[in-house]
Design an enzyme around this catalytic site. Structure first.
Site, short mmCIF file in Angstrom:
data_model
loop_
_atom_site.label_atom_id
_atom_site.label_comp_id
_atom_site.label_asym_id
_atom_site.label_seq_id
_atom_site.Cartn_x
_atom_site.Cartn_y
_atom_site.Cartn_z
N GLU A 165 8.87 2.95 -10.80
CA GLU A 165 9.90 1.90 -10.84
C GLU A 165 9.87 1.28 -12.25
O GLU A 165 8.83 0.78 -12.68
CB GLU A 165 9.60 0.83 -9.79
CG GLU A 165 10.67 -0.25 -9.75
CD GLU A 165 10.28 -1.42 -8.85
OE1 GLU A 165 10.80 -1.51 -7.74
OE2 GLU A 165 9.44 -2.24 -9.26
N ALA A 177 11.90 -14.89 -14.64
CA ALA A 177 11.37 -14.15 -13.48
C ALA A 177 9.88 -14.44 -13.26
O ALA A 177 9.43 -14.55 -12.11
CB ALA A 177 11.59 -12.65 -13.68
P1 GTP Z 1 11.25 -5.16 -2.85
O1 GTP Z 1 11.03 -4.86 -1.41
O2 GTP Z 1 11.03 -6.61 -3.20
O3 GTP Z 1 10.50 -4.23 -3.74
O4 GTP Z 1 12.79 -4.98 -3.11
P2 GTP Z 1 13.57 -3.61 -3.36
O5 GTP Z 1 12.64 -2.46 -3.21
O6 GTP Z 1 14.85 -3.64 -2.59
O7 GTP Z 1 13.92 -3.66 -4.88
P3 GTP Z 1 14.52 -4.78 -5.76
O8 GTP Z 1 15.26 -4.04 -6.80
O9 GTP Z 1 15.25 -5.84 -5.01
O10 GTP Z 1 13.22 -5.51 -6.37
C1 GTP Z 1 12.15 -4.78 -6.86
C2 GTP Z 1 11.28 -5.65 -7.76
O11 GTP Z 1 12.07 -6.43 -8.65
C3 GTP Z 1 10.40 -6.67 -7.07
O12 GTP Z 1 9.21 -6.10 -6.62
C4 GTP Z 1 10.17 -7.69 -8.20
O13 GTP Z 1 9.21 -7.21 -9.14
C5 GTP Z 1 11.51 -7.70 -8.88
N1 GTP Z 1 12.39 -8.71 -8.29
C6 GTP Z 1 13.44 -8.50 -7.48
N2 GTP Z 1 14.03 -9.65 -7.13
C7 GTP Z 1 13.35 -10.64 -7.74
C8 GTP Z 1 13.48 -12.07 -7.77
O14 GTP Z 1 14.34 -12.67 -7.14
N3 GTP Z 1 12.57 -12.76 -8.52
C9 GTP Z 1 11.60 -12.13 -9.24
N4 GTP Z 1 10.77 -12.89 -9.96
N5 GTP Z 1 11.44 -10.80 -9.23
C10 GTP Z 1 12.30 -10.06 -8.49
MG MG Z 2 9.62 -3.24 -4.70
#
Ligand code: GTP
Ligand code: MG
Length: 229
Positions: A165, A177
């Site tokens: 990722e 963030a």
């Molecule tokens: P997760 O189950 O959280 O991993 O979500 P996802 O697999 O649907 O992926 P997504 O693209 O939403 O987010 C993946 C990663 O992006 C997270 O593990 C965080 O590192 C970062 N991230 C996503 N949303 C946020 C947020 O609202 N705040 C912060 N600080 N980081 C975020």
């Molecule tokens: Mg994730």
């Protein structure tokens, strides 16, 4: 899959089957961790090459900082339990896509897109997913480019495709963030609504700062990237 039982064998703790099962699990996890560490190393090498070549060609470095991590076994097991995934290497590889993560912090918004494109256009990189949270931020104001990529890791037994990722963002997005993440954990996900609104407002300020800095940068350089930033 038959050689990776999803259930602990019967016979109670401490039986020879139990010990053999635990040993196999440990070996499987060590292998998973190793493969993902190799994949991270490969992505870091790619990013380092891009950075150095960019500097050589344009005398400009678009990358401020690069960080990486591989999820710990404990963290993988918690996610396995939460998502109800079978604790087998195959199921874990398929079901958890953020075991390996690389975060690239760029100077300016334009750089984030440029770095993403340079990375995902490489022949040995298979793009599984790209999410543009810069063009379409999350409701809380979170911005970043997310790419799930698969790259081959060449082991003695042959190539193994491994998912990494990649998150690419500007310094301002990263600043926001990091703080939001700390607050989220402090409140265990139950951030008071007033604070959520303030964070979203702060994200807008970070966005304005990004645009202002980009304008200044373009002005100073006359739109050309010919010198060191
Ligand atoms: P997760 O189950 O959280 O991993 O979500 P996802 O697999 O649907 O992926 P997504 O693209 O939403 O987010 C993946 C990663 O992006 C997270 O593990 C965080 O590192 C970062 N991230 C996503 N949303 C946020 C947020 O609202 N705040 C912060 N600080 N980081 C975020
Ligand atoms: Mg994730």
């Amino acid at each position: 899959m038959a050689d990776h039982p999803t259930q602990r064998p019967g016979g109670g703790p401490g039986t020879s089957e139990d010990v053999a099962f635990a040993r196999r699990m440990r070996k499987d996890f060590q292998r998973i961790e190793m493969e993902y560490e190799f994949a991270v190393d490969e992505v870091l090498t790619k990013v380092s090459i891009l950075r150095r070549e960019f500097l050589h060609l344009h005398r400009y470095n678009p990358i401020e900082h690069v960080g990486s991590r591989v999820k710990s076994t404990g963290s993988i097991l918690r996610k396995v339990a939460r998502l109800n995934i079978a604790p087998t290497p195959e199921a874990i590889r398929a079901g958890i896509q953020d075991i390996a993560g690389v975060r690239i912090t760029c100077s300016f918004i334009a750089d984030t897109y440029q770095v993403l494109e340079a990375l995902i256009s490489q022949d040995d990189v298979r793009v599984l997913q790209v999410k543009d949270y810069i063009a379409a931020p999350k409701p809380n104001g979170y911005k970043s480019l997310h790419a799930l990529i698969e790259i081959p890791v060449f082991l003695s037994t042959g190539p193994v495709p491994v998912t990494v990722e990649v998150q690419i963002r500007t310094i301002a997005m990263d600043f926001w963030a990091s703080l939001e993440h700390k607050i989220y954990y402090k409140y265990e996900g139950q951030v008071p609504p007033g604070l959520v609104a303030s964070l979203t407002e702060a994200a807008h300020l970070a966005e304005q700062l990004d645009h202002r800095m980009e304008e200044l940068h373009t002005e100073v350089r006359g739109g050309e990237r010919t010198e060191d930033a």
